[in-house]
Design an enzyme around this catalytic site. Sequence first.
Site, PDB file in Angstrom:
ATOM      1  N   HIS A  91      -1.105  10.961  -2.932  1.00 16.56           N
ATOM      2  CA  HIS A  91      -2.426  10.618  -2.281  1.00 16.56           C
ATOM      3  C   HIS A  91      -3.199  11.696  -1.881  1.00 16.56           C
ATOM      4  O   HIS A  91      -4.419  12.039  -2.273  1.00 16.56           O
ATOM      5  CB  HIS A  91      -2.182   9.824  -0.865  1.00 16.56           C
ATOM      6  CG  HIS A  91      -3.626   9.588  -0.145  1.00 16.56           C
ATOM      7  ND1 HIS A  91      -4.132  10.255   0.767  1.00 16.56           N
ATOM      8  CD2 HIS A  91      -4.360   8.275  -0.189  1.00 16.56           C
ATOM      9  CE1 HIS A  91      -5.209   9.794   1.137  1.00 16.56           C
ATOM     10  NE2 HIS A  91      -5.498   8.531   0.591  1.00 16.56           N
ATOM     11  N   HIS A 111       0.838  -1.270  -0.048  1.00 16.68           N
ATOM     12  CA  HIS A 111      -0.084  -0.084   0.133  1.00 16.68           C
ATOM     13  C   HIS A 111       0.910   1.186  -0.074  1.00 16.68           C
ATOM     14  O   HIS A 111       1.584   1.602   1.071  1.00 16.68           O
ATOM     15  CB  HIS A 111      -0.932   0.113   1.261  1.00 16.68           C
ATOM     16  CG  HIS A 111      -1.886   1.140   1.363  1.00 16.68           C
ATOM     17  ND1 HIS A 111      -1.685   2.105   2.312  1.00 16.68           N
ATOM     18  CD2 HIS A 111      -2.992   1.480   0.649  1.00 16.68           C
ATOM     19  CE1 HIS A 111      -2.817   2.907   2.382  1.00 16.68           C
ATOM     20  NE2 HIS A 111      -3.436   2.472   1.359  1.00 16.68           N
TER      21      HIS A 111
END
Length: 272
Positions: free
Chosen positions: A59, A17
């Site tokens: 992100h 991740h």
Amino acid sequence: MTDKLLSRTVQPSIVAHRGASAHRAEHTLAAYELALEQGADGLECDIRLSRDGHILCVHDRTLTRTSNGRGTVSALTLDELRKFNYGTADEPAELLTLDTLLELVKGRSTELFVETKHPVRYRNEVERKLAETLKRHRVADQIIMMSFSPTAVRVFKDSRPEIRTVLLLDRFRPRLRTGALPPYADYTGPGVHLLRDDREYVARSRERGHDTYVWTVDDQADVELCRDLGVRYLATNAPANTRRLLGDNLTPEPDEGGPGGQADGREERTDG
């Protein structure tokens, strides 16, 4: 043995991740290289567009948490964004573009899970740019596109129907709790918090032909839960530790007949 049965009887594939983001700054080349060294089966990244249309592995909407810069990603050009440090003071890192990450995985057995972020300034332009970029790199069989936005997944699937997709879930809407998905989504993508409260969801999804991608799984109890439920893909910030918790055999084996913020606590990381 069918693909559906495989997902029921083998360990989950480990997906790094934002790279090995428990040990390196997220979305940096170093984080992804470490994830590969740690034996991750797949990598995950989030993407956004710069003002001049480049696809970036970032992100957050703004730069504050993950760099030493300030401003909104979509309001700055690639050259402006490249002025900042996306690592740490001790281990500085350059801004990572999707092109660079695709070159890293190209030719490997590694799958790359690409999440488009929404809502954004340029709406579904990021999905169109992603479809074009993947065509240029010729890596369709390695890519799985994801989003929390049903519209984003549908737009992408319309343009690249051969590429697998995940509809990410941070809560269960009534229609989705049954395990059903819209026709443009191949896999379901619940947060692990949803599985803690509804352990039958993975089985219901499997019965409807959908395997499960779960985010973000680091704690031993959650790793064991995902393993026991038959989750296919497990997204984790710490691939090596998660591999240790699961055991040695992490990659699905064929039957005999044939075939993330920088992990420094500056801000809670809340989504896939």
